[in-house]
Scaffold this motif. Structure first.
Motif, PDB file in Angstrom:
ATOM      1  N   ARG A  73       0.828  -1.202   0.000  1.00 13.61           N
ATOM      2  CA  ARG A  73       0.000   0.000   0.000  1.00 13.61           C
ATOM      3  C   ARG A  73       0.866   1.257   0.000  1.00 13.61           C
ATOM      4  O   ARG A  73       0.573   2.233  -0.689  1.00 13.61           O
ATOM      5  N   ALA A  74       1.944   1.235   0.769  1.00 18.81           N
ATOM      6  CA  ALA A  74       2.835   2.394   0.827  1.00 18.81           C
ATOM      7  C   ALA A  74       3.567   2.595  -0.494  1.00 18.81           C
ATOM      8  O   ALA A  74       3.775   3.728  -0.924  1.00 18.81           O
ATOM      9  N   VAL A  75       3.935   1.514  -1.154  1.00 23.33           N
ATOM     10  CA  VAL A  75       4.656   1.604  -2.424  1.00 23.33           C
ATOM     11  C   VAL A  75       3.702   1.983  -3.556  1.00 23.33           C
ATOM     12  O   VAL A  75       4.063   2.747  -4.454  1.00 23.33           O
ATOM     13  N   SER A  76       2.486   1.501  -3.520  1.00 24.42           N
ATOM     14  CA  SER A  76       1.533   1.743  -4.595  1.00 24.42           C
ATOM     15  C   SER A  76       1.004   3.165  -4.621  1.00 24.42           C
ATOM     16  O   SER A  76       0.738   3.710  -5.686  1.00 24.42           O
ATOM     17  N   PHE A  77       0.836   3.767  -3.466  1.00 20.45           N
ATOM     18  CA  PHE A  77       0.253   5.096  -3.376  1.00 20.45           C
ATOM     19  C   PHE A  77       1.177   6.045  -2.594  1.00 20.45           C
ATOM     20  O   PHE A  77       0.789   6.579  -1.565  1.00 20.45           O
ATOM     21  N   PRO A  78       2.402   6.295  -3.094  1.00 23.90           N
ATOM     22  CA  PRO A  78       3.321   7.089  -2.277  1.00 23.90           C
ATOM     23  C   PRO A  78       2.919   8.556  -2.123  1.00 23.90           C
ATOM     24  O   PRO A  78       3.147   9.157  -1.085  1.00 23.90           O
ATOM     25  N   GLY A  79       2.281   9.157  -3.143  1.00 23.64           N
ATOM     26  CA  GLY A  79       1.964  10.573  -3.042  1.00 23.64           C
ATOM     27  C   GLY A  79       0.511  10.857  -2.739  1.00 23.64           C
ATOM     28  O   GLY A  79       0.134  11.993  -2.490  1.00 23.64           O
ATOM     29  N   ASN A  80      -0.323   9.855  -2.742  1.00 29.05           N
ATOM     30  CA  ASN A  80      -1.750  10.048  -2.526  1.00 29.05           C
ATOM     31  C   ASN A  80      -2.063   9.855  -1.043  1.00 29.05           C
ATOM     32  O   ASN A  80      -2.098   8.751  -0.545  1.00 29.05           O
TER      33      ASN A  80
END
Length: 85
Positions: A73-80
């Motif tokens: 989850r942290a890698v997939s959505f780093p800026g969101n």
């Protein structure tokens, strides 16, 4: 595969009552890396008996799955910021 067998032998010979904890902790990185853990599962049941081996394996696999989820989850959505926990 041989490394996992050697790890189980080390747990049995050197760790004593701390063995189930070490087995559960070993599951976490193996689950994150998607390494088949059948050797650890069967070895845990063989070394500690079905009830203790099952509990150690289940806790380790559950914690590993949670860690893999949070990492993904942290890698997939780093800026969101809406998707971050």
């Amino acid at each position: 595969m041989q490394i996992l067998k050697d790890f189980l032998a080390w747990i049995e010979q050197d760790l004593g009552p701390w063995g189930p904890l070490a087995l559960g902790v070993a599951y976490i990185p193996l689950t994150i890396l998607s390494v088949p853990a059948s050797v650890l599962t069967l070895g845990g049941g063989y070394l500690f008996g079905l009830p203790v081996g099952f509990i150690a394996d289940s806790i380790g696999a559950t914690l590993g799955a949670g860690a893999a989820f949070l990492l993904g989850r942290a890698v997939s959505f780093p800026g969101n910021k809406e998707h971050n926990i």
